[in-house]
Motif scaffolding. Structure first.
Motif, short mmCIF file in Angstrom:
data_model
loop_
_atom_site.label_atom_id
_atom_site.label_comp_id
_atom_site.label_asym_id
_atom_site.label_seq_id
_atom_site.Cartn_x
_atom_site.Cartn_y
_atom_site.Cartn_z
N VAL A 173 52.24 81.97 4.61
CA VAL A 173 51.07 81.48 3.89
C VAL A 173 51.32 81.63 2.40
CG1 VAL A 173 48.59 81.70 3.57
CG2 VAL A 173 49.60 82.15 5.82
N LEU A 174 51.50 80.51 1.71
CA LEU A 174 51.77 80.55 0.28
C LEU A 174 50.49 80.54 -0.54
CD1 LEU A 174 54.82 78.11 0.13
CD2 LEU A 174 54.82 80.61 0.32
N GLY A 175 49.45 79.91 -0.04
CA GLY A 175 48.17 79.87 -0.74
C GLY A 175 47.04 79.63 0.25
N THR A 176 45.83 80.05 -0.12
CA THR A 176 44.71 80.00 0.82
C THR A 176 43.45 79.37 0.22
OG1 THR A 176 44.03 82.23 0.12
CG2 THR A 176 45.47 82.06 2.06
N GLY A 177 43.49 78.93 -1.04
CA GLY A 177 42.27 78.51 -1.71
C GLY A 177 42.06 77.01 -1.76
N ASN A 178 40.83 76.63 -2.10
CA ASN A 178 40.50 75.22 -2.30
C ASN A 178 40.97 74.75 -3.67
OD1 ASN A 178 38.22 75.34 -4.35
ND2 ASN A 178 37.34 76.63 -2.75
N ALA A 179 40.54 73.57 -4.07
CA ALA A 179 41.06 72.96 -5.29
C ALA A 179 40.76 73.75 -6.55
CB ALA A 179 40.52 71.54 -5.42
N LEU A 180 39.60 74.41 -6.63
CA LEU A 180 39.14 75.00 -7.88
C LEU A 180 39.26 76.51 -7.93
CD1 LEU A 180 36.00 72.76 -8.57
CD2 LEU A 180 38.35 72.48 -9.39
N LEU A 210 56.14 77.80 -7.52
CA LEU A 210 57.43 78.47 -7.71
C LEU A 210 57.27 79.99 -7.59
CD1 LEU A 210 58.78 76.37 -10.73
CD2 LEU A 210 58.96 75.92 -8.26
N GLN A 211 56.19 80.52 -8.16
CA GLN A 211 55.92 81.96 -8.05
C GLN A 211 55.62 82.35 -6.60
OE1 GLN A 211 55.71 84.45 -10.82
NE2 GLN A 211 56.07 85.60 -8.94
N GLN A 212 54.82 81.53 -5.93
CA GLN A 212 54.47 81.83 -4.54
C GLN A 212 55.72 81.82 -3.65
OE1 GLN A 212 51.47 82.91 -5.84
NE2 GLN A 212 50.94 82.67 -3.66
N MET A 213 56.57 80.83 -3.85
CA MET A 213 57.79 80.77 -3.06
C MET A 213 58.69 81.97 -3.36
SD MET A 213 58.62 76.66 -3.20
CE MET A 213 60.23 76.87 -2.42
N GLU A 214 58.80 82.31 -4.63
CA GLU A 214 59.63 83.45 -5.01
C GLU A 214 59.11 84.73 -4.38
OE1 GLU A 214 60.42 85.85 -9.12
OE2 GLU A 214 60.81 83.68 -9.17
N ASP A 215 57.79 84.95 -4.47
CA ASP A 215 57.20 86.17 -3.92
C ASP A 215 57.31 86.21 -2.40
OD1 ASP A 215 56.58 86.97 -6.47
OD2 ASP A 215 54.45 86.48 -6.34
N ALA A 216 57.37 85.04 -1.77
CA ALA A 216 57.51 84.97 -0.32
C ALA A 216 58.97 85.08 0.12
CB ALA A 216 56.91 83.67 0.21
N GLY A 217 59.88 85.14 -0.84
CA GLY A 217 61.30 85.20 -0.49
C GLY A 217 61.84 83.88 0.01
N VAL A 276 42.48 85.13 9.15
CA VAL A 276 42.00 84.71 7.84
C VAL A 276 42.99 85.27 6.83
CG1 VAL A 276 40.08 84.73 6.21
CG2 VAL A 276 39.61 84.78 8.66
N PRO A 277 44.05 84.54 6.55
CA PRO A 277 45.13 85.11 5.75
C PRO A 277 44.80 85.19 4.27
CG PRO A 277 45.59 82.82 6.25
CD PRO A 277 44.34 83.17 7.01
N ASP A 278 45.46 86.11 3.61
CA ASP A 278 45.51 86.15 2.16
C ASP A 278 46.79 85.46 1.72
OD1 ASP A 278 43.13 87.67 1.76
OD2 ASP A 278 44.22 89.48 2.36
N ASP A 279 46.87 85.11 0.45
CA ASP A 279 48.10 84.54 -0.08
C ASP A 279 49.26 85.48 0.24
OD1 ASP A 279 46.33 82.76 -1.16
OD2 ASP A 279 47.09 82.94 -3.22
N LEU A 280 50.37 84.88 0.68
CA LEU A 280 51.63 85.55 0.97
C LEU A 280 51.62 86.34 2.29
CD1 LEU A 280 52.66 86.75 -2.60
CD2 LEU A 280 53.31 84.65 -1.41
N ASP A 281 50.54 86.23 3.06
CA ASP A 281 50.58 86.81 4.41
C ASP A 281 51.59 86.05 5.26
OD1 ASP A 281 48.72 88.74 3.90
OD2 ASP A 281 47.13 87.89 5.15
N VAL A 282 52.12 86.72 6.27
CA VAL A 282 53.04 86.12 7.22
C VAL A 282 52.43 86.26 8.62
CG1 VAL A 282 55.34 86.20 8.25
CG2 VAL A 282 55.04 86.63 5.80
N VAL A 283 52.33 85.16 9.32
CA VAL A 283 51.74 85.16 10.67
C VAL A 283 52.84 84.83 11.67
CG1 VAL A 283 50.01 84.15 12.18
CG2 VAL A 283 49.51 84.41 9.74
N GLU A 284 53.07 85.73 12.59
CA GLU A 284 54.05 85.48 13.66
C GLU A 284 53.35 84.66 14.76
OE1 GLU A 284 57.14 86.22 13.37
OE2 GLU A 284 57.00 87.51 11.60
N LEU A 285 53.91 83.51 15.07
CA LEU A 285 53.27 82.61 16.02
C LEU A 285 53.64 82.94 17.47
CD1 LEU A 285 53.86 79.30 14.03
CD2 LEU A 285 51.79 80.73 14.06
#
Length: 268
Positions: free
Chosen positions: A7-14, A43-50, A259-268
């Motif tokens: 999960v790279l981001g969780t928010g709406n447009a604003l 770019l930051q989200q991808m970097e922080d997610a590895g 209900v993930p937060d940014d950068l959470d990882v969910v194992e399916l």
């Protein structure tokens, strides 16, 4: 390697306290990046997610709203830069509907130097999608469909994973014509703008969005096993959003609730 939802981001447009909703779906043979958010924050989200740009070879763009499309310009720039340096192997394929392809090509042409866009149609490829079309992406069969948006043409998908069917339904309430795509899904990825108790404050229906209760009730009615809720507001507080949203969803749905937060990882 298991099947994983990054999960790279969780928010709406604003949103200003988290990133716009986008994610990377990964399985042993490859992966798919879905949307890029509204700017270079991707770019930051991808970097922080590895998640290095060199590992992303497939991108699916749902629609041309700013919070889903504009980050793709930055991804294209970074991929092209890596190609120029010789650190990116193979191609980047962008899956999207034809009008969205033209929009991204235009944005890139007017904002990026030619040395980057020269990779278009050689190593940065556009592969238009059609309603109901199925295609293989790194060993998984995806079926793309038009969600019948009331605002702007938007596509979503289902994919058969080892864990079962995963249904990503876009960022609007699920149109009845599309419900069969989600029926009996092992995983349903669904937007939920706010709690039902906060509907008067955030007015999700005026924005053509849903409440948490709406998404949970839909999941229960369609026989879904696991529900992921995102594309939310961020003004009621992120610190306890997971607990509050999960509690409301649990009143309507008895399956797994995420209900993930940014950068959470969910194992399916």
């Amino acid at each position: 390697m298991t099947e994983t939802l990054h999960v790279l981001g969780t928010g709406n447009a604003l949103v200003t306290r988290c990133y716009n909703t986008c994610f990377y779906l990964e399985w042993p043979e490859g992966g798919l990046l879905v949307d890029c958010g509204g700017g270079n924050g991707i770019l930051q989200q991808m970097e922080d997610a590895g998640l290095g740009v060199e590992s992303v070879h497939h991108l699916f763009l749902t629609h041309a709203h700013t919070d889903h499309l504009l980050g793709a310009v930055w991804l294209v720039r970074m991929a092209a830069t890596a190609m120029r340096k010789g650190s990116y192997e193979g191609t980047l394929t962008i899956h999207c509907h034809p009008t969205l392809e033209q929009a991204l090509r235009t944005f890139c042409t007017i904002t990026l130097q030619k040395k980057f866009t020269d990779f278009f149609d050689e190593r940065i490829l556009f592969l238009p999608i059609r309603d109901g079309e199925s295609r293989d992406i790194a060993g998984r069969t995806f079926t793309f469909f038009d969600i019948h948006s009331t605002k702007m043409q938007q596509f979503a998908f289902t994919v058969r994973m080892d864990c079962g069917k995963l249904a990503f339904m876009g960022d609007e309430p699920v149109n009845p014509a599309c419900e069969e795509h989600a029926r009996n899904a092992a995983w349903l990825l669904c937007e939920a703008f706010c709690l039902r108790a906060d509907a008067e404050r955030f007015r999700p229906y005026e924005k053509h969005h849903s409440t948490v209760a709406d998404g949970a009730a839909l999941a229960a009615r369609l026989g879904v096993k696991n529900l992921v809720l995102w594309h939310t507001e961020d003004k009621s507080g992120l610190a306890d959003r997971k607990a509050r949203y999960t509690a409301e969803a649990a009143q309507h749905f008895q399956g797994g609730i995420y209900v993930p937060d940014d950068l959470d990882v969910v194992e399916l």
